[in-house]
Design an enzyme around this catalytic site. Structure first.
Site, mmCIF file in Angstrom:
data_model
loop_
_atom_site.group_PDB
_atom_site.id
_atom_site.type_symbol
_atom_site.label_atom_id
_atom_site.label_comp_id
_atom_site.label_asym_id
_atom_site.label_seq_id
_atom_site.Cartn_x
_atom_site.Cartn_y
_atom_site.Cartn_z
ATOM 1 N N LYS A 1 7.472 12.542 2.969
ATOM 2 C CA LYS A 1 7.074 11.262 2.366
ATOM 3 C C LYS A 1 7.818 11.006 1.059
ATOM 4 O O LYS A 1 7.667 9.973 0.426
ATOM 5 C CB LYS A 1 5.562 11.260 2.099
ATOM 6 C CG LYS A 1 4.724 11.080 3.334
ATOM 7 C CD LYS A 1 3.254 11.389 3.150
ATOM 8 C CE LYS A 1 2.536 10.699 2.074
ATOM 9 N NZ LYS A 1 1.082 10.955 2.081
ATOM 10 N N LYS B 1 7.262 12.686 -1.741
ATOM 11 C CA LYS B 1 6.310 12.804 -2.853
ATOM 12 C C LYS B 1 6.330 14.213 -3.436
ATOM 13 O O LYS B 1 6.184 15.192 -2.727
ATOM 14 C CB LYS B 1 4.889 12.495 -2.352
ATOM 15 C CG LYS B 1 4.602 11.012 -2.214
ATOM 16 C CD LYS B 1 3.093 10.750 -2.161
ATOM 17 C CE LYS B 1 2.775 9.364 -2.630
ATOM 18 N NZ LYS B 1 1.332 9.087 -2.688
HETATM 19 N N1 C2G Z 1 -5.525 4.181 -3.401
HETATM 20 C C1 C2G Z 1 -6.323 3.138 -3.869
HETATM 21 N N2 C2G Z 1 -6.217 2.738 -5.146
HETATM 22 C C2 C2G Z 1 -5.350 3.350 -5.998
HETATM 23 C C3 C2G Z 1 -4.551 4.414 -5.542
HETATM 24 C C4 C2G Z 1 -4.656 4.830 -4.219
HETATM 25 O O1 C2G Z 1 -7.127 2.566 -3.092
HETATM 26 N N3 C2G Z 1 -5.278 2.918 -7.286
HETATM 27 C C5 C2G Z 1 -5.659 4.575 -1.982
HETATM 28 C C6 C2G Z 1 -4.363 4.399 -1.210
HETATM 29 O O2 C2G Z 1 -4.224 3.044 -0.792
HETATM 30 C C7 C2G Z 1 -4.563 5.357 -0.037
HETATM 31 C C8 C2G Z 1 -5.415 6.479 -0.667
HETATM 32 O O3 C2G Z 1 -5.958 5.945 -1.897
HETATM 33 O O4 C2G Z 1 -5.313 4.716 0.998
HETATM 34 C C9 C2G Z 1 -4.604 7.717 -0.974
HETATM 35 O O5 C2G Z 1 -3.521 7.339 -1.795
HETATM 36 P P1 C2G Z 1 -2.207 8.274 -1.781
HETATM 37 O O6 C2G Z 1 -2.604 9.667 -2.052
HETATM 38 O O7 C2G Z 1 -1.169 7.613 -2.607
HETATM 39 O O8 C2G Z 1 -1.819 8.183 -0.233
HETATM 40 P P2 C2G Z 1 -0.393 7.855 0.399
HETATM 41 O O9 C2G Z 1 0.649 8.685 -0.236
HETATM 42 O O10 C2G Z 1 -0.275 6.388 0.413
HETATM 43 O O11 C2G Z 1 -0.574 8.472 1.882
HETATM 44 O O12 C2G Z 1 -0.292 8.460 6.585
HETATM 45 C C10 C2G Z 1 -0.760 7.784 5.445
HETATM 46 C C11 C2G Z 1 -0.262 8.419 4.178
HETATM 47 O O13 C2G Z 1 -0.512 9.819 4.175
HETATM 48 C C12 C2G Z 1 -0.916 7.739 2.986
#
Ligand code: C2G
Length: 130
Positions: A44, A46
């Site tokens: 990803k 990250k």
């Molecule tokens: N999120 C949120 N508000 C934020 C930050 C994050 O609602 N201020 C939500 C994101 O939209 C996501 C969840 O929290 O639904 C987890 O965020 P991340 O850890 O950044 O996930 P991500 O890297 O987007 O991974 O297959 C899907 C991916 O693994 C999603």
């Protein structure tokens, strides 16, 4: 029993993540989190501060979460939804539309992200990132 799933990295756990998990749980009775493994995070693009095991401990401690499983690939969602008998997939709306292909297997709901907070923002404010 309505079974809900969501996926994410959840690094440097913050209230935006908690808001998402709380609302996801409110959609049903049982919430599963597909937590991105360290290897999948590399795919990803990250960089994580906490390891998978450390992030798993944090997520498992959240009252809204019933089960944490590893998320190792983009492709596993269909298998997860079938095998875990998922009724609803919930994601933040930064993913809006990206998982609509799963609508033939379960309900797909995108929830508004919590504004102003993100793991990247935290790292920037701490001077850990440019
Ligand atoms: N999120 C949120 N508000 C934020 C930050 C994050 O609602 N201020 C939500 C994101 O939209 C996501 C969840 O929290 O639904 C987890 O965020 P991340 O850890 O950044 O996930 P991500 O890297 O987007 O991974 O297959 C899907 C991916 O693994 C999603």
């Amino acid at each position: 029993m309505i079974r809900v799933i969501t996926y994410g990295t959840f690094d440097l756990l913050h209230y935006g993540h908690i808001n998402l998990l709380k609302r996801a749980k409110e959609m049903g009775d049982y919430l599963i989190v597909g937590l991105s493994t360290d290897e999948f995070n590399k795919i990803k693009g990250k960089e994580c501060y906490f390891t998978y095991e450390e992030r798993k401990k944090l997520i498992e401690a959240i009252r809204y979460v019933d089960l944490v499983i590893p998320e190792e690939s983009w492709e596993q969602k269909v298998k997860d939804i079938k095998e875990l008998k998922i009724d609803i997939l919930v994601m933040g709306d930064d993913w809006k539309g990206k998982f609509d292909y799963l609508k033939k297997y379960c309900k797909v709901i995108y929830l508004p992200r919590t504004p102003e907070i993100s793991t990247t923002q935290i790292k920037r404010n701490l001077g850990l990132m440019k």
